[in-house]
Design a protein around this motif. Structure first.
Motif, short mmCIF file in Angstrom:
data_model
loop_
_atom_site.label_atom_id
_atom_site.label_comp_id
_atom_site.label_asym_id
_atom_site.label_seq_id
_atom_site.Cartn_x
_atom_site.Cartn_y
_atom_site.Cartn_z
N GLU A 1 0.83 -1.20 0.00
CA GLU A 1 0.00 0.00 0.00
C GLU A 1 0.87 1.25 0.00
OE1 GLU A 1 -3.07 -0.22 2.91
OE2 GLU A 1 -3.77 1.82 2.51
N LEU A 2 1.93 1.22 0.81
CA LEU A 2 2.83 2.36 0.85
C LEU A 2 3.53 2.54 -0.49
CD1 LEU A 2 4.31 1.84 4.39
CD2 LEU A 2 3.12 3.86 3.63
N GLN A 3 3.82 1.41 -1.12
CA GLN A 3 4.48 1.49 -2.42
C GLN A 3 3.58 2.16 -3.44
OE1 GLN A 3 7.62 0.67 -2.43
NE2 GLN A 3 7.75 1.55 -4.49
N SER A 4 2.30 1.77 -3.43
CA SER A 4 1.40 2.40 -4.40
C SER A 4 1.18 3.86 -4.05
CB SER A 4 0.08 1.62 -4.47
OG SER A 4 -0.68 1.84 -3.32
N LEU A 5 1.21 4.18 -2.76
CA LEU A 5 1.11 5.58 -2.35
C LEU A 5 2.31 6.36 -2.87
CD1 LEU A 5 -0.12 7.90 -0.72
CD2 LEU A 5 1.00 7.00 1.29
N ASP A 6 3.47 5.76 -2.78
CA ASP A 6 4.69 6.40 -3.24
C ASP A 6 4.60 6.69 -4.74
OD1 ASP A 6 7.46 7.05 -2.19
OD2 ASP A 6 7.96 5.90 -3.98
N GLN A 7 4.12 5.70 -5.48
CA GLN A 7 4.00 5.89 -6.93
C GLN A 7 2.94 6.93 -7.26
OE1 GLN A 7 3.40 1.95 -8.45
NE2 GLN A 7 5.48 1.35 -7.87
N GLU A 8 1.86 6.89 -6.53
CA GLU A 8 0.79 7.86 -6.73
C GLU A 8 1.30 9.27 -6.49
OE1 GLU A 8 -2.28 7.73 -7.70
OE2 GLU A 8 -3.23 9.53 -6.88
N PHE A 9 2.08 9.42 -5.43
CA PHE A 9 2.62 10.74 -5.11
C PHE A 9 3.57 11.20 -6.21
CE2 PHE A 9 5.53 13.74 -3.20
CZ PHE A 9 4.68 14.58 -2.52
N THR A 10 4.45 10.31 -6.64
CA THR A 10 5.40 10.66 -7.70
C THR A 10 4.64 11.13 -8.94
OG1 THR A 10 6.80 8.91 -6.86
CG2 THR A 10 7.40 9.83 -8.97
N LYS A 11 3.59 10.39 -9.28
CA LYS A 11 2.80 10.72 -10.47
C LYS A 11 2.18 12.12 -10.32
CE LYS A 11 -1.29 9.02 -11.28
NZ LYS A 11 -2.24 7.94 -11.03
N GLU A 12 1.54 12.35 -9.19
CA GLU A 12 0.88 13.64 -8.97
C GLU A 12 1.89 14.77 -8.94
OE1 GLU A 12 -2.36 14.51 -8.69
OE2 GLU A 12 -2.88 12.46 -9.28
N TRP A 13 3.02 14.50 -8.34
CA TRP A 13 4.07 15.54 -8.23
C TRP A 13 4.59 15.92 -9.61
CZ3 TRP A 13 5.43 18.95 -4.87
CH2 TRP A 13 6.70 19.51 -4.87
#
Lengths: 407, 172
Positions: B149-161
């Protein structure tokens, strides 16, 4: 721009799995975002991790050679400790307790030198963080390669300086004021910069503050508002996040099963790393914590004994579940067949590894590659195959707990 | 100075407090319960006696002591499929995260954690399952899911950023 807004408005979409993020605002120090489709516990753990457990750099030791300023030595040393220093390259920096040097070395520390004297000036001379000179252990100065203008100011303020350089964010390029010197006063000191986390001392905190709010209309009743008149709502200012959620409808029944789903987070860094880096570092630190638990638990049988340890042999007849587990560990788990436990009879060596030290470089390697491969996930078993493993005997064994240089 | 305490029989003489000196018997006074076993700490929690000298070193909050394990657990004898986990050098950050994740698992009947004493960086997690899965494996599974879950959060954040940065440059 319109297309972008359409895209981010989709964050309400519950059909998509996994946490969602909507960045509302950001600048060089702060990110304001809405985290949704996740749990309160995860959001809060992430917040706590970002506040207290991200490794950064700070001055830890101050050797005072001369101090004729009005500030006492320890006062000055404390001020030095609080100076924000660039965390660039902190992943490659070791904790001094994990380093194999005697006292400290370039692998686990950096040196900052400060030598300022007011010999002729009638006014007070201000000493700023920009007066610090970054050195290696051998005394050679470290160069800051960032391009500068004619006035000596760094052109791109967003670019982090090299490791352990003081963070200077003011337009004048001075950095924090350390002290003032009257005519004839002098300070000369050598500071040793070390890696640490804010749980040990707040000077290692990468964050200045993290704003954290959920349920701005208090629909979940997690908050009891204090009021002195008749109406709590009239006495309390409304949250700036109020427009992001529907207010409570009149006569609506209380939903006992409702859970917070949307978190309004304002992540403010100190400047030692970019705020997006703080977020990524927080995630990887938390993942590392969980990875340690997985690592440790996989070395235990269902009864809580160590696999392959002396205890397991004694009640071998008593532990049939241990057998399929052991097989499972070999073949079925994401951690591959070559786990550190495969050898049996040996403690995984994890006990000797420090929580952060030995493992961090390996983790940074995985995360730094664009954050794609999970460090623990199925595709890239970071624990596998011995030689590449951060948990292998190589690094773990090298850090016996008894010796903690620097403490 | 300490040598001139005179014993009369077996009894020490009444304390005479000299200036700047602690009264007799107070010389080895501990700000704590040096040999008292604290019932709250129970078995396999950090030090067995609450030996509080002065301020403990701060690194004791997050560095495992010698021979100390990050997690140990004991099966409960009176309740089936239940175990009590002891996490060393961890706090609410991990405790609440795991508790919450476990309580959402369909196989977990009970999950709760406590920090037995605020001065020790230890928490205890009790997990009871329905027998389909061992408590230990439930915890491992919870950790794995959280890492994902944290990994997908990390990717989601990278994408949004990245999107935000593109939008910013487009605006500028």
């Amino acid at each position: 721009m319109a297309g972008y807004d359409d895209y981010t408005n989709g964050y309400h979409d519950a059909s998509s799995s996994g946490p969602r993020i909507n960045i509302r605002d950001h600048n060089e120090k702060t990110i304001d975002f809405v985290l949704s489709n996740t749990t309160l516990s995860l959001a809060n753990s992430l917040r706590r991790t970002m506040l207290a457990e991200i490794p950064t750099l700070a001055i830890d030791l101050v050797e005072i050679e001369t101090n004729t300023s009005v500030l006492a030595d320890e006062f000055l040393a404390h001020r030095m400790g609080l100076l924000p220093l660039s965390t660039r390259g902190v992943e490659e920096t070791l904790y001094t307790r994990d380093c194999d040097c005697d006292e400290f070395c370039d692998n686990c520390s950096a040196i900052l030198r400060l030598h300022v004297a007011n010999r002729t000036l009638d006014q007070n001379l201000k000493v700023f963080a920009r007066d610090l000179v970054v050195e290696r252990i051998d005394g050679s100065a470290v160069h800051d390669p960032r391009p500068r203008n004619d006035a000596g100011l760094v052109l791109d303020q967003n670019e982090l300086p090299p490791r352990a350089f003081p963070i200077i964010m003011d337009p004048a390029g001075e950095g924090p004021l350390i002290c003032k010197l009257r005519k004839g006063q002098e300070i000369r000191l050598r500071c040793i910069v070390k890696k640490g986390i804010a749980k040990e001392h707040a000077k290692w905190a990468p964050t200045a503050a993290i704003g954290f709010e959920y349920d701005p209309h208090n629909k979940l009743r997690h908050t009891t508002l204090w009021y002195e008149g008749d109406d709590a709502k009239a006495e309390w200012p409304e949250s700036k996040n109020r427009d992001w959620e529907e207010p409570e409808q009149e006569g609506q029944r209380f939903d006992y099963n409702a859970e917070p789903d949307q978190f309004f987070i304002n992540l403010e860094g100190t400047g030692v790393m970019h705020p997006d880096q703080v977020f990524h570092a927080g995630i990887s630190t938390l993942q590392l914590k969980l990875g340690q638990v997985i690592q440790q638990l996989q070395g235990l049988t269902v009864e809580g004994k160590e696999i392959g340890g002396g205890a397991a042999g004694g009640d071998g007849a008593f532990t049939p579940p241990a057998e399929p587990m052991a097989v499972d560990m070999g073949g079925g788990t994401a951690y591959g067949s070559g786990t550190a436990y495969g050898g049996g009879g040996r403690t995984p060596g994890y006990g000797q590894t420090t929580a952060y030290g030995g493992t961090t470089p390996a983790y940074g390697g995985g995360g730094g590659a664009g954050g794609q491969g999970t460090a623990y996930g199925g595709q890239t078993p970071a624990y596998g195959a011995g030689s590449g493993s951060a948990y292998g005997a190589g690094m773990g064994g090298a850090t016996p707990y008894g010796q903690r240089p620097g403490y | 100075m300490a040598n001139d305490i005179v014993y009369e029989g077996d009894m020490p003489r009444q304390a005479k407090k000299r200036s700047g000196e602690l009264p007799f018997g107070h010389a080895s006074y501990h700000a704590g319960y040096s040999t008292v076993k604290d019932p709250r700490t129970g078995p396999n929690i950090g030090p067995q006696n609450l030996d509080i000298d002065t301020v403990p070193d701060r690194y004791e909050l997050y560095l495992l002591g010698e021979g100390e394990k990050k997690v140990t657990f004991e099966q409960e004898t009176r309740v089936p499929h239940a175990a009590l986990f002891t996490f060393n050098k961890e706090d609410h950050t991990l405790g609440n995260l795991l508790r919450d994740k476990l309580s959402r698992s369909e196989h977990v009947l009970f999950a709760a954690y406590q920090v037995p004493h605020p001065l020790f960086a230890v928490f205890k997690l009790r997990v009871q399952t329905d027998g389909e899965i061992a408590p230990k494996d439930a915890v491992i599974q919870a950790c794995n899911e959280l890492v994902q879950e944290l990994q997908s959060l990390d990717q989601e954040f990278t994408k949004e950023w990245e999107l935000k940065k593109i939008a910013d440059t487009a605006n500028a």
